[in-house]
Design an enzyme around this catalytic site. Structure first.
Site, mmCIF file in Angstrom:
data_model
loop_
_atom_site.group_PDB
_atom_site.id
_atom_site.type_symbol
_atom_site.label_atom_id
_atom_site.label_comp_id
_atom_site.label_asym_id
_atom_site.label_seq_id
_atom_site.Cartn_x
_atom_site.Cartn_y
_atom_site.Cartn_z
ATOM 1 N N GLY A 20 -18.869 49.755 -10.099
ATOM 2 C CA GLY A 20 -17.457 49.441 -9.858
ATOM 3 C C GLY A 20 -16.521 50.592 -10.158
ATOM 4 N N HIS A 69 -14.478 54.549 -5.821
ATOM 5 C CA HIS A 69 -13.715 55.685 -5.295
ATOM 6 C C HIS A 69 -14.352 56.109 -3.966
ATOM 7 C CE1 HIS A 69 -17.105 57.932 -6.818
ATOM 8 N NE2 HIS A 69 -16.877 57.481 -8.037
ATOM 9 N N HIS A 114 -18.212 56.320 -3.702
ATOM 10 C CA HIS A 114 -18.900 55.048 -3.447
ATOM 11 C C HIS A 114 -18.735 54.642 -1.975
ATOM 12 C CE1 HIS A 114 -17.857 54.435 -7.871
ATOM 13 N NE2 HIS A 114 -19.155 54.308 -7.868
ATOM 14 N N GLN A 132 -28.112 51.059 -19.571
ATOM 15 C CA GLN A 132 -28.157 52.493 -19.265
ATOM 16 C C GLN A 132 -27.128 53.298 -20.064
ATOM 17 O OE1 GLN A 132 -27.143 51.707 -14.996
ATOM 18 N NE2 GLN A 132 -26.042 53.644 -15.167
ATOM 19 N N ASP A 165 -25.701 62.183 -8.598
ATOM 20 C CA ASP A 165 -26.579 61.865 -9.725
ATOM 21 C C ASP A 165 -28.005 62.282 -9.347
ATOM 22 O OD1 ASP A 165 -24.692 60.262 -11.596
ATOM 23 O OD2 ASP A 165 -24.299 59.492 -9.601
ATOM 24 N N VAL A 214 -19.131 63.528 -2.773
ATOM 25 C CA VAL A 214 -17.733 63.598 -2.335
ATOM 26 C C VAL A 214 -16.913 64.170 -3.492
ATOM 27 C CG1 VAL A 214 -15.743 62.267 -1.538
ATOM 28 C CG2 VAL A 214 -18.039 61.625 -0.807
ATOM 29 N N MET A 259 -16.281 63.391 -7.471
ATOM 30 C CA MET A 259 -15.617 62.113 -7.798
ATOM 31 C C MET A 259 -16.512 61.284 -8.706
ATOM 32 S SD MET A 259 -13.610 60.786 -4.522
ATOM 33 C CE MET A 259 -12.296 61.763 -3.842
ATOM 34 N N SER A 260 -15.870 60.622 -9.667
ATOM 35 C CA SER A 260 -16.601 59.775 -10.608
ATOM 36 C C SER A 260 -15.616 58.767 -11.188
ATOM 37 C CB SER A 260 -17.165 60.655 -11.731
ATOM 38 O OG SER A 260 -17.491 59.861 -12.847
ATOM 39 N N SER A 261 -16.110 57.569 -11.491
ATOM 40 C CA SER A 261 -15.226 56.561 -12.074
ATOM 41 C C SER A 261 -14.647 57.062 -13.396
ATOM 42 C CB SER A 261 -15.999 55.265 -12.310
ATOM 43 O OG SER A 261 -16.615 54.861 -11.108
HETATM 44 P P1 AMP Z 1 -21.908 54.491 -10.225
HETATM 45 O O1 AMP Z 1 -20.930 53.412 -9.924
HETATM 46 O O2 AMP Z 1 -21.318 55.658 -10.939
HETATM 47 O O3 AMP Z 1 -23.179 53.959 -10.857
HETATM 48 O O4 AMP Z 1 -22.369 55.080 -8.824
HETATM 49 C C1 AMP Z 1 -22.911 54.258 -7.830
HETATM 50 C C2 AMP Z 1 -23.481 55.135 -6.727
HETATM 51 O O5 AMP Z 1 -22.451 55.955 -6.197
HETATM 52 C C3 AMP Z 1 -24.577 56.083 -7.249
HETATM 53 O O6 AMP Z 1 -25.622 56.153 -6.281
HETATM 54 C C4 AMP Z 1 -23.860 57.407 -7.353
HETATM 55 O O7 AMP Z 1 -24.695 58.529 -7.217
HETATM 56 C C5 AMP Z 1 -22.892 57.310 -6.172
HETATM 57 N N1 AMP Z 1 -21.756 58.215 -6.378
HETATM 58 C C6 AMP Z 1 -20.965 58.294 -7.474
HETATM 59 N N2 AMP Z 1 -20.057 59.293 -7.327
HETATM 60 C C7 AMP Z 1 -20.301 59.836 -6.123
HETATM 61 C C8 AMP Z 1 -19.702 60.922 -5.384
HETATM 62 N N3 AMP Z 1 -18.692 61.629 -5.880
HETATM 63 N N4 AMP Z 1 -20.194 61.214 -4.175
HETATM 64 C C9 AMP Z 1 -21.240 60.501 -3.647
HETATM 65 N N5 AMP Z 1 -21.841 59.477 -4.285
HETATM 66 C C10 AMP Z 1 -21.384 59.154 -5.505
#
Ligand code: AMP
Length: 281
Positions: free
Chosen positions: A31, A34, A37, A61, A152, A178, A186-188
């Site tokens: 969740g 961005h 995702h 995790q 990741d 991205v 990008m990251s949450s």
């Molecule tokens: P998360 O919500 O952080 O567990 O991420 C869910 C999925 O989105 C994972 O497969 C991440 O690798 C992917 N993801 C997160 N950030 C990015 C990004 N900036 N660009 C592409 N995929 C992403």
């Protein structure tokens, strides 16, 4: 858009559609969505008849309770974004639904060194938690394709190995990272950085690009690595690792390897936010 909390209802929903010959793409997330995702959603929508997104902040995790507590959550906004993308089903389980027998029931997978290096060294247990939740989600959703982000990189290696060990027919589709305007992946967790710090955090990707340029220019890896690390020697930055590795084994390289077989990975704190990134060579 269907929003379902109950795992069994999701399994039934998918079974019914697969019986009708529809292919299912699955995007697991935690969740606080961005554009990163959403690029996974776009990839799935392009290739699969149906797209399912899960939102679940997986406690197993997180090796740091404070990180789990501080993890951003915004279900209302997430559902709005996914609705606008035309996602078919959002799976919103709770902890009991994912771990009905308790999270401790998990039998760890032997990943060899893969879950012990890089992130594994700094976040012990993290990848067993990732494998645990993805394994359970795949059992519930049973998709044809699983969409995950290159951002990741080590997580991809872990899930690829898990799918191979389990002879799973699920196809892993890796989607490029991205980035924000100044290069930050990008990251949450970026939400916890100020606008200025998000710009400064672009240094991480700059350092990775610099390393790659120095490879192309023929500088020694030792020199290139130390110059790239110097680029992150700034107030508020604390570098955990910057390594060149073999893409498959993730073992550290002391000399440049073959093109197409290398990846550089970085992890760095900016104030109290931990950032990771990588670049393929
Ligand atoms: P998360 O919500 O952080 O567990 O991420 C869910 C999925 O989105 C994972 O497969 C991440 O690798 C992917 N993801 C997160 N950030 C990015 C990004 N900036 N660009 C592409 N995929 C992403």
């Amino acid at each position: 858009m269907n929003v379902i909390k109950d795992p069994e209802t999701v399994t039934e929903w998918v079974k019914e559609r697969k019986r009708q010959g529809k292919s299912v793409g699955f995007v697991p997330t935690m969740g606080a969505l961005h554009e990163g995702h959403l690029s996974l959603v776009h990839a799935s929508k392009k290739s699969s008849a149906l797209t399912i997104v899960s939102i679940f902040v997986n406690p197993t995790q997180f090796n740091d309770v404070r990180d789990l507590e501080k993890y951003p959550r915004d279900k209302g906004r997430d559902l709005e974004l996914l609705g606008a993308e035309g996602v078919d089903l959002v799976f919103l389980p709770d902890v009991e639904g994912i771990y009905p027998d308790g999270a401790e029931a998990w039998v760890p997978i032997d990943f060899g060194t893969l879950d012990k290096v890089l992130e594994g060294k700094f976040r012990p247990g993290h990848f067993q938690g990732v494998a645990q939740v993805v394994s359970r989600l795949l059992d519930i959703v049973r998709p044809d394709d699983l969409y995950m982000g290159q951002k990741d990189f080590q997580q991809i290696a872990i899930i690829r190995k898990m799918l191979a060990l389990r002879n799973s027919g699920v196809r892993l589709q890796v989607v490029p990272t991205v980035r924000e305007l100044h290069g930050l992946a990008m990251s949450s967790r970026n939400e916890r950085l100020s606008h200025t710090d998000r710009m400064r955090a672009g240094k991480l990707y700059e350092a990775l690009c610099y390393l790659k340029c120095m490879y192309e220019d023929g500088l020694s890896l030792r020199q290139a690595r130390s110059k790239a690390a110097e680029m992150l020697d700034f107030p508020d930055f604390k570098l955990e690792y910057l390594e060149l590795c073999d893409r498959t084994s993730l073992s550290t390289l002391d000399e440049w390897g073959k093109p197409g077989e290398m990846v550089a990975l970085v992890a760095c704190w900016l104030k109290d936010v931990r950032l990771i990134d990588n670049i393929l060579f």
